[in-house]
Design a protein around this motif. Sequence first.
Motif, PDB file in Angstrom:
ATOM      1  N   ALA A 167       0.795  -1.236   0.000  1.00  0.00           N
ATOM      2  CA  ALA A 167       0.000   0.000   0.000  1.00  0.00           C
ATOM      3  C   ALA A 167       0.827   1.286   0.000  1.00  0.00           C
ATOM      4  O   ALA A 167       0.248   2.386   0.010  1.00  0.00           O
ATOM      5  N   HIS A 168       2.162   1.166   0.009  1.00  0.00           N
ATOM      6  CA  HIS A 168       2.994   2.391  -0.005  1.00  0.00           C
ATOM      7  C   HIS A 168       4.400   1.985  -0.434  1.00  0.00           C
ATOM      8  O   HIS A 168       5.129   1.326   0.309  1.00  0.00           O
ATOM      9  N   VAL A 169       4.770   2.403  -1.634  1.00  0.00           N
ATOM     10  CA  VAL A 169       6.094   2.060  -2.155  1.00  0.00           C
ATOM     11  C   VAL A 169       6.571   3.229  -3.013  1.00  0.00           C
ATOM     12  O   VAL A 169       5.755   4.016  -3.509  1.00  0.00           O
ATOM     13  N   HIS A 170       7.887   3.347  -3.130  1.00  0.00           N
ATOM     14  CA  HIS A 170       8.464   4.355  -4.034  1.00  0.00           C
ATOM     15  C   HIS A 170       9.219   3.571  -5.100  1.00  0.00           C
ATOM     16  O   HIS A 170      10.392   3.220  -4.888  1.00  0.00           O
ATOM     17  N   PHE A 171       8.569   3.320  -6.243  1.00  0.00           N
ATOM     18  CA  PHE A 171       9.277   2.507  -7.251  1.00  0.00           C
ATOM     19  C   PHE A 171      10.586   3.156  -7.708  1.00  0.00           C
ATOM     20  O   PHE A 171      11.554   2.433  -7.994  1.00  0.00           O
ATOM     21  N   THR A 219       0.223  10.682   1.150  1.00  0.00           N
ATOM     22  CA  THR A 219       1.338  11.497   1.614  1.00  0.00           C
ATOM     23  C   THR A 219       1.965  10.817   2.835  1.00  0.00           C
ATOM     24  O   THR A 219       1.559   9.714   3.206  1.00  0.00           O
ATOM     25  N   HIS A 220       2.987  11.453   3.397  1.00  0.00           N
ATOM     26  CA  HIS A 220       3.644  10.927   4.605  1.00  0.00           C
ATOM     27  C   HIS A 220       3.190  11.735   5.819  1.00  0.00           C
ATOM     28  O   HIS A 220       2.968  12.939   5.712  1.00  0.00           O
ATOM     29  N   LEU A 221       3.123  11.070   6.959  1.00  0.00           N
ATOM     30  CA  LEU A 221       2.645  11.730   8.171  1.00  0.00           C
ATOM     31  C   LEU A 221       3.401  11.212   9.394  1.00  0.00           C
ATOM     32  O   LEU A 221       3.431   9.998   9.641  1.00  0.00           O
ATOM     33  N   GLY A 271       1.093   7.570   5.040  1.00  0.00           N
ATOM     34  CA  GLY A 271       2.174   6.625   5.309  1.00  0.00           C
ATOM     35  C   GLY A 271       2.840   6.891   6.640  1.00  0.00           C
ATOM     36  O   GLY A 271       3.076   8.052   7.010  1.00  0.00           O
ATOM     37  N   HIS A 272       3.129   5.838   7.376  1.00  0.00           N
ATOM     38  CA  HIS A 272       3.891   5.810   8.629  1.00  0.00           C
ATOM     39  C   HIS A 272       3.021   6.099   9.855  1.00  0.00           C
ATOM     40  O   HIS A 272       2.762   5.201  10.643  1.00  0.00           O
ATOM     41  N   ALA A 273       2.615   7.357  10.070  1.00  0.00           N
ATOM     42  CA  ALA A 273       1.675   7.682  11.159  1.00  0.00           C
ATOM     43  C   ALA A 273       2.110   7.061  12.489  1.00  0.00           C
ATOM     44  O   ALA A 273       1.339   6.353  13.143  1.00  0.00           O
ATOM     45  N   THR A 282       5.775  -1.991   2.056  1.00  0.00           N
ATOM     46  CA  THR A 282       7.233  -2.115   2.099  1.00  0.00           C
ATOM     47  C   THR A 282       7.919  -0.763   2.246  1.00  0.00           C
ATOM     48  O   THR A 282       9.012  -0.680   2.791  1.00  0.00           O
ATOM     49  N   ASP A 283       7.346   0.300   1.640  1.00  0.00           N
ATOM     50  CA  ASP A 283       8.014   1.604   1.572  1.00  0.00           C
ATOM     51  C   ASP A 283       9.423   1.492   0.995  1.00  0.00           C
ATOM     52  O   ASP A 283      10.319   2.251   1.379  1.00  0.00           O
ATOM     53  N   THR A 284       9.658   0.569   0.086  1.00  0.00           N
ATOM     54  CA  THR A 284      10.972   0.551  -0.573  1.00  0.00           C
ATOM     55  C   THR A 284      11.151   1.870  -1.303  1.00  0.00           C
ATOM     56  O   THR A 284      10.178   2.421  -1.826  1.00  0.00           O
TER      57      THR A 284
HETATM   58 ZN    ZN Z   1       7.272   6.629   1.677  1.00  0.00          ZN
END
Ligand code: ZN
Length: 444
Positions: A72-76, A227-229, A266-268, A317-319
Motif C-alpha cells: 500500500a505504499h512504495v516508491h518505485f 502522503t507521509h505523516l 504513510g507511517h503515522a 514495504t516503503d521501498t
Molecule cells: Zn514513503
Amino acid sequence: MAELLIGQTLAFCGNPLVDGSDAARHSAHGGVLVDSGRIVAVGEGDDLRRAHPEAAVTDYGAALISAGFVDAHVHFPQTGIIASWGKRLIDWLNTYTFPEEMRFADPAHASEVAERYFDLALAHGTTSMCSYATIHPESVDAFFAAAKARGLRAWAGKTCMDRNAPEGLCDTAQSAHDDSARLLAKWHGVDRLSYVITPRFSPTSSPEQLSALGALWAAHPDCLMQTHLSEQTDEIAWVRDLFPNARDYLDTYEAHGLLGRNGVYGHAIHLTPRERARLSEVGAALIHCPTSNTFIGSGLFDMAGLSAEGQRIGLATDTGGGSSFSMLRTMASAYEVAQLRHNPLHPSALWWLATAGSAAALRAGDRIGNLAPGMEADLVVVDLASTPAIAQRAARAETFWEALFPTIMMGDDRAIRDVRVAGRRLAARPAPPRLPPAGIFGPR
Ligand code: ZN
Ligand code: GUN
C-alpha cells in the motif's frame, strides 16, 4: 476457459485484528475456480472438481493459495537505492533519495527502473501496489505503462515538491496542480489503473502547493490522496517550524483540503490524540511500513492501539526506505515491531494486513485482497517449505497457523511458487544483474 486451482486456501470473512483468527477461513484441501480473470467459486477442492468437471485443474499440492499481496505504499523510483547505509530520514532523503530521483528526468531510466521494479514485486508475490513516482510526469507514465502491460491493478501519482529539495526536483504550486491534473485525466480508470494525488510531505510543499493539490482532490474526490505523516520526531519538529500556526502535523494537511476518507497516510507513528481522533473520524487509511521504520530508525507503529480505535490500517514495504520487496519480510517486521510494543500479532492478522487490509486501505477491498466469488483473480501460491530452515520448522507444526508462521518469519521470494494476475500466470523470477568485477564500484 475455467481453471480450478487446488491447494490449501486462506480467505477472510472479517478483520482478524478486530475479530480474532475466526475471521480467517483456511482449507487444507481447498479450491479456487477462476474464469475470465475473476474468482468464480471458492470451496473444498473435491466439491469444486465434481461441480466443474469442465475446468482445467492445476494442483498445487500442499502449497497455499491466497490473494496476491497488496503493497500500500512504495516508491518505485527508489528500487536502485534500497539498503543504503547509515542515515535517518532527512539525511537519507538528501543523500540517497533525491540524487536518485533526479535521474528520472530521463524517460529511458524511468522505464528501465519501472520494468525492474514490477519484475521484482511480482517475483515476491505482490500483485497490486500504490506507488509514489518522482516529480517528473515521465516517471508516472513509465509506471503506468509497465503496470498496464502486465494487467495489474495499480495506483501511483506524480510526487509534488516545491521547496526544501534540490532545484532539479522542484515543481511549483501551479505546475504540480496542472501536471497532476493532466496525468489524472490520462491514466485514472484506464484498465485497472488509478491516479493518486501525491504531495510528498509537508516539509517539501509550500502552503500554496498543498492548497492547489487540495483543490484538485476536491475536484476528484473519488481519487486517493497519499502522503507521509509523522514518521520521525526530527521531521515533526521541522514541520512545526515550517507551519507555526498548525495545531499539529495532520493540520498542515487538513488546513489545505488534504484530509479525507480517501486519504492514505504513510507511517503515522508519532500521532497526537487529536490527530488520531480526526483520522478515525474521517475514516482515512494509515499505512504501516515496518521495515522502513526500523531501517531508517523512525519508531514503533501502535498497531494494537490504532486498530482498537477502529483506524483503517494497511501494510507496505516503503521501498527503498523499507529494506525489502517482500511482503512476507514486511509481515515479519510488523510482528517484531508489535512484539517490541508487547502486542504480538497473530499470523491471521499479519496475512490480512498484507492482503485484505491493504486492499481496503486503498478502497479496493471489494475487488482485490481476498478469495471470494466475484473478486479479481490476483493470486499468489506460497510454498510453506521453501527452504530447509522453514521446512524443518513447518514439519513439526500442529496447526495451520504454526505451519504458516515460519514462512512469514523466514520466507522471501523463494517461497513464491506461482503468481496470477487476473488469472494469468505472470511471475518470472528476474535474472540477477551481473555484478561488476570485484573492486569496481560506482553509480549505475
Ligand atoms: Zn514513503
Ligand atoms: N518522507 C518523505 N519522503 C519520503 C520517502 O521517500 N521515504 C520515506 N520513508 N519517508 C519519506
